[in-house]
Design a protein around this motif. Structure first.
Motif, PDB file in Angstrom:
ATOM      1  N   GLN A   6       0.806  -1.227   0.000  1.00 57.52           N
ATOM      2  CA  GLN A   6       0.000   0.000   0.000  1.00 57.52           C
ATOM      3  C   GLN A   6       0.837   1.274   0.000  1.00 57.52           C
ATOM      4  O   GLN A   6       0.654   2.152   0.831  1.00 57.52           O
ATOM      5  N   GLN A   7       1.774   1.296  -0.945  1.00 60.00           N
ATOM      6  CA  GLN A   7       2.580   2.489  -1.152  1.00 60.00           C
ATOM      7  C   GLN A   7       2.583   2.775  -2.648  1.00 60.00           C
ATOM      8  O   GLN A   7       2.469   1.868  -3.451  1.00 60.00           O
ATOM      9  N   ALA A   8       2.771   4.053  -2.981  1.00 62.01           N
ATOM     10  CA  ALA A   8       2.672   4.463  -4.380  1.00 62.01           C
ATOM     11  C   ALA A   8       3.824   3.921  -5.218  1.00 62.01           C
ATOM     12  O   ALA A   8       4.912   3.658  -4.707  1.00 62.01           O
ATOM     13  N   VAL A   9       3.571   3.720  -6.504  1.00 61.76           N
ATOM     14  CA  VAL A   9       4.643   3.531  -7.487  1.00 61.76           C
ATOM     15  C   VAL A   9       4.491   4.633  -8.533  1.00 61.76           C
ATOM     16  O   VAL A   9       3.390   5.152  -8.737  1.00 61.76           O
ATOM     17  N   GLU A  10       5.597   4.961  -9.172  1.00 55.43           N
ATOM     18  CA  GLU A  10       5.536   5.981 -10.219  1.00 55.43           C
ATOM     19  C   GLU A  10       4.973   5.370 -11.500  1.00 55.43           C
ATOM     20  O   GLU A  10       5.019   4.158 -11.696  1.00 55.43           O
ATOM     21  N   VAL A  11       4.435   6.239 -12.360  1.00 54.28           N
ATOM     22  CA  VAL A  11       3.915   5.779 -13.647  1.00 54.28           C
ATOM     23  C   VAL A  11       4.733   6.440 -14.748  1.00 54.28           C
ATOM     24  O   VAL A  11       5.768   7.045 -14.477  1.00 54.28           O
ATOM     25  N   ALA A  12       4.302   6.320 -15.999  1.00 58.09           N
ATOM     26  CA  ALA A  12       5.032   6.940 -17.106  1.00 58.09           C
ATOM     27  C   ALA A  12       5.175   8.442 -16.837  1.00 58.09           C
ATOM     28  O   ALA A  12       4.267   9.077 -16.302  1.00 58.09           O
ATOM     29  N   ILE A  13       6.333   9.004 -17.216  1.00 59.90           N
ATOM     30  CA  ILE A  13       6.645  10.385 -16.839  1.00 59.90           C
ATOM     31  C   ILE A  13       5.559  11.355 -17.268  1.00 59.90           C
ATOM     32  O   ILE A  13       5.118  12.205 -16.494  1.00 59.90           O
ATOM     33  N   PRO A  65      -1.129   6.431  -8.313  1.00 65.08           N
ATOM     34  CA  PRO A  65      -1.788   5.176  -7.916  1.00 65.08           C
ATOM     35  C   PRO A  65      -1.024   4.468  -6.793  1.00 65.08           C
ATOM     36  O   PRO A  65       0.178   4.674  -6.622  1.00 65.08           O
ATOM     37  N   GLU A  66      -1.738   3.662  -6.056  1.00 61.52           N
ATOM     38  CA  GLU A  66      -1.158   2.916  -4.944  1.00 61.52           C
ATOM     39  C   GLU A  66      -1.561   1.456  -5.031  1.00 61.52           C
ATOM     40  O   GLU A  66      -2.673   1.103  -4.670  1.00 61.52           O
ATOM     41  N   PRO A  67      -0.679   0.603  -5.540  1.00 62.36           N
ATOM     42  CA  PRO A  67      -1.048  -0.822  -5.590  1.00 62.36           C
ATOM     43  C   PRO A  67      -1.054  -1.418  -4.185  1.00 62.36           C
ATOM     44  O   PRO A  67      -0.390  -0.904  -3.293  1.00 62.36           O
ATOM     45  N   ASP A  68      -1.802  -2.504  -3.988  1.00 61.13           N
ATOM     46  CA  ASP A  68      -1.815  -3.151  -2.674  1.00 61.13           C
ATOM     47  C   ASP A  68      -0.438  -3.723  -2.341  1.00 61.13           C
ATOM     48  O   ASP A  68       0.034  -3.605  -1.220  1.00 61.13           O
ATOM     49  N   ILE A  69       0.186  -4.358  -3.333  1.00 61.41           N
ATOM     50  CA  ILE A  69       1.523  -4.944  -3.100  1.00 61.41           C
ATOM     51  C   ILE A  69       2.426  -4.605  -4.285  1.00 61.41           C
ATOM     52  O   ILE A  69       1.992  -4.688  -5.438  1.00 61.41           O
ATOM     53  N   SER A  70       3.671  -4.216  -4.008  1.00 58.36           N
ATOM     54  CA  SER A  70       4.674  -4.043  -5.064  1.00 58.36           C
ATOM     55  C   SER A  70       5.868  -4.930  -4.737  1.00 58.36           C
ATOM     56  O   SER A  70       6.366  -4.916  -3.617  1.00 58.36           O
ATOM     57  N   VAL A  71       6.305  -5.698  -5.728  1.00 60.13           N
ATOM     58  CA  VAL A  71       7.548  -6.460  -5.594  1.00 60.13           C
ATOM     59  C   VAL A  71       8.608  -5.691  -6.368  1.00 60.13           C
ATOM     60  O   VAL A  71       8.423  -5.393  -7.551  1.00 60.13           O
ATOM     61  N   LEU A  72       9.714  -5.346  -5.668  1.00 57.63           N
ATOM     62  CA  LEU A  72      10.665  -4.390  -6.222  1.00 57.63           C
ATOM     63  C   LEU A  72      12.019  -5.018  -6.493  1.00 57.63           C
ATOM     64  O   LEU A  72      12.348  -6.080  -5.951  1.00 57.63           O
ATOM     65  N   LEU A  74       6.474  -6.858 -10.119  1.00 61.06           N
ATOM     66  CA  LEU A  74       5.094  -7.339 -10.010  1.00 61.06           C
ATOM     67  C   LEU A  74       4.296  -6.384  -9.129  1.00 61.06           C
ATOM     68  O   LEU A  74       4.785  -5.952  -8.076  1.00 61.06           O
ATOM     69  N   LEU A  75       3.106  -6.045  -9.570  1.00 58.07           N
ATOM     70  CA  LEU A  75       2.173  -5.295  -8.729  1.00 58.07           C
ATOM     71  C   LEU A  75       0.941  -6.162  -8.522  1.00 58.07           C
ATOM     72  O   LEU A  75       0.534  -6.896  -9.412  1.00 58.07           O
ATOM     73  N   VAL A  76       0.368  -6.090  -7.321  1.00 60.42           N
ATOM     74  CA  VAL A  76      -0.793  -6.920  -6.991  1.00 60.42           C
ATOM     75  C   VAL A  76      -1.897  -6.034  -6.428  1.00 60.42           C
ATOM     76  O   VAL A  76      -1.644  -5.124  -5.632  1.00 60.42           O
ATOM     77  N   GLU A  77      -3.110  -6.302  -6.872  1.00 56.47           N
ATOM     78  CA  GLU A  77      -4.282  -5.628  -6.334  1.00 56.47           C
ATOM     79  C   GLU A  77      -5.207  -6.692  -5.757  1.00 56.47           C
ATOM     80  O   GLU A  77      -5.396  -7.749  -6.355  1.00 56.47           O
ATOM     81  N   ILE A  78      -5.754  -6.453  -4.580  1.00 51.78           N
ATOM     82  CA  ILE A  78      -6.739  -7.370  -4.002  1.00 51.78           C
ATOM     83  C   ILE A  78      -8.112  -6.786  -4.312  1.00 51.78           C
ATOM     84  O   ILE A  78      -8.373  -5.627  -3.998  1.00 51.78           O
ATOM     85  N   ALA A  79      -8.980  -7.583  -4.947  1.00 53.76           N
ATOM     86  CA  ALA A  79     -10.301  -7.081  -5.338  1.00 53.76           C
ATOM     87  C   ALA A  79     -11.376  -7.992  -4.769  1.00 53.76           C
ATOM     88  O   ALA A  79     -11.128  -9.170  -4.506  1.00 53.76           O
TER      89      ALA A  79
END
Lengths: 206, 202
Positions: free
Chosen positions: B79-86, B94-101, B120-125
């Protein structure tokens, strides 16, 4: 004969959990120069008003002039805010293109007219048809406005909404260009739908 | 075998002329207490992040713990933001539920990961994606994030999106509870989909 319309399936909200702004919050945005364009607040969404194009303005004028002939000059107003039901009022703020009253506007202005004063609400619609049909129709129905017309500039049709309920208008029909139309309040004053729209320049050139 | 899915039709804009907010404007709203909830910014629209129900939270925890085992504790962020295309940053946050970095967490104390630093980004729905979540997924595809998972809590399924293009992810498959699943980055580390969801109490 006008065509009866079955209620359309509701357009899904593209952003179901979007922030819905209130009138007070929007005022704050305006006061702080975060919102400098003309806008409408529709179901908590800030929608920027596009400048009206020529056919839109002409249609509005023609319909207003006809309504003035039928009801009298002081019974018809353009771009006047009307009272919206309490549940919807804080997230909805816009002015119908035309409102027709059952008493002189001079009697209640500057107070906002209510469903007791208004016999007809008209929106002239080109790019905003979906919102006018799906969203505003619900809001006006919930506020008990007894008749609501949408003038579809592109198709030269009038969509007539009657019988407001808490779920929307239950009687919705379309009048096409060659049909005659009249308001609920003055069923004797009929006009051909085509005469409520400006001359169709495009078809004349063909 | 996972089921291959066709991309779903796009939902038309309800308010084509809606005001699109920028990050700076949203910051102003936050600073002035007009926005006190958790939020995301998607295509200029402010999305409120709803309080999550218990199955949602435990699914998030189970998937995060498994990914920590596979990639290492310091490479999984929740639950932390990732950057998108500039060119899309101004009106998106946006804030994905999980980011693997690709880099450990302490790299990101003062900035958010760039799209090429996420494997990998993961969203729980709750079931499938809502339309704002679809917008978000397409944003990650345009940013070039290589893999995106959506965990469907209700049906105990995982939707796997791969092959990002400027029009979205072009390879979409669905893994049901009894199937095995693995990430693109670690195809050797397999797990049964059912084990990524909390016990089915109902």
């Amino acid at each position: 004969m006008p065509t009866l319309l079955v209620p359309e399936p509701p357009v899904p909200d593209q952003f179901p959990s979007r922030k819905r702004f209130t009138r007070d919050e929007v005022k704050f945005l305006v006061d702080n120069n975060l919102l400098t364009e003309r806008y409408e607040l529709i179901d908590g969404e800030i929608v920027i008003k596009m400048p009206q194009n020529h056919p839109h303005r002409l249609t509005l004028l023609i319909i207003a002039l006809w309504l003035e002939q039928v009801f009298g000059r002081v019974f018809v107003q353009t771009q006047q805010a009307i009272q919206i039901d309490k549940k919807d009022a804080h997230t909805n703020d816009y002015e119908p293109d035309i409102t027709v009253y059952n008493r002189s506007a001079l009697e209640f202005l500057p107070n906002e007219p209510t469903d007791q004063d208004v016999v007809l609400v008209v929106e002239v619609s080109d790019s905003t048809l979906a919102t006018d049909r799906n969203i505003k129709a619900k809001i006006y129905a919930r506020s008990h406005y007894r008749e609501y017309w949408i003038a579809n500039v592109k198709k030269r049709q009038i969509i007539v909404h009657r019988d407001p309920t808490a779920d929307g208008y239950t009687a919705v029909s379309v009048y096409t260009a060659e049909e005659e139309i009249a308001t609920l309040a003055r069923p004797d004053a009929k006009i051909r739908v085509n005469d409520l729209f400006p001359p169709d320049v495009s078809s004349k050139q063909e | 075998m996972p089921t291959t899915l066709m991309p779903e039709p796009e939902i038309p804009e309800r308010y084509p002329n809606r005001k699109r907010f920028t990050r700076d404007e949203v910051k102003f709203l936050v600073d002035n207490n007009l926005l006190t909830e958790r939020w995301e910014l998607i295509d200029g629209e402010i999305i409120l992040v709803m309080a999550q129900n218990p199955p949602h939270n435990s699914t998030l925890l189970l998937i995060a713990i498994w990914l920590e085992q596979v990639f290492g504790r310091l490479f999984v962020r929740t639950q932390q933001a990732v950057e998108v295309a500039i060119k899309e940053r101004k009106r998106n946050y946006p804030e994905p539920d999980i980011s693997v970095l690709t880099k450990p967490l302490h790299e990101f104390y003062s900035r958010h990961p760039n799209p090429d630093e996420a494997v990998l980004l993961v969203e729980i729905a709750d079931t499938t994606l809502t339309s704002d979540q679809c917008e978000k997924r397409d944003l990650y595809a345009r940013a070039g994030v290589g893999e995106y998972w959506v965990a469907d809590v209700k049906n105990r399924q995982i939707f796997v999106y791969r092959d990002p293009t400027s029009n979205g992810y072009t390879a979409v498959s669905m893994y049901t509870a009894e199937e095995e699943i693995a990430t693109l980055a670690r195809p050797d580390a397999k797990i049964r989909v059912n084990d990524l969801f909390p016990p089915d109490v109902s």
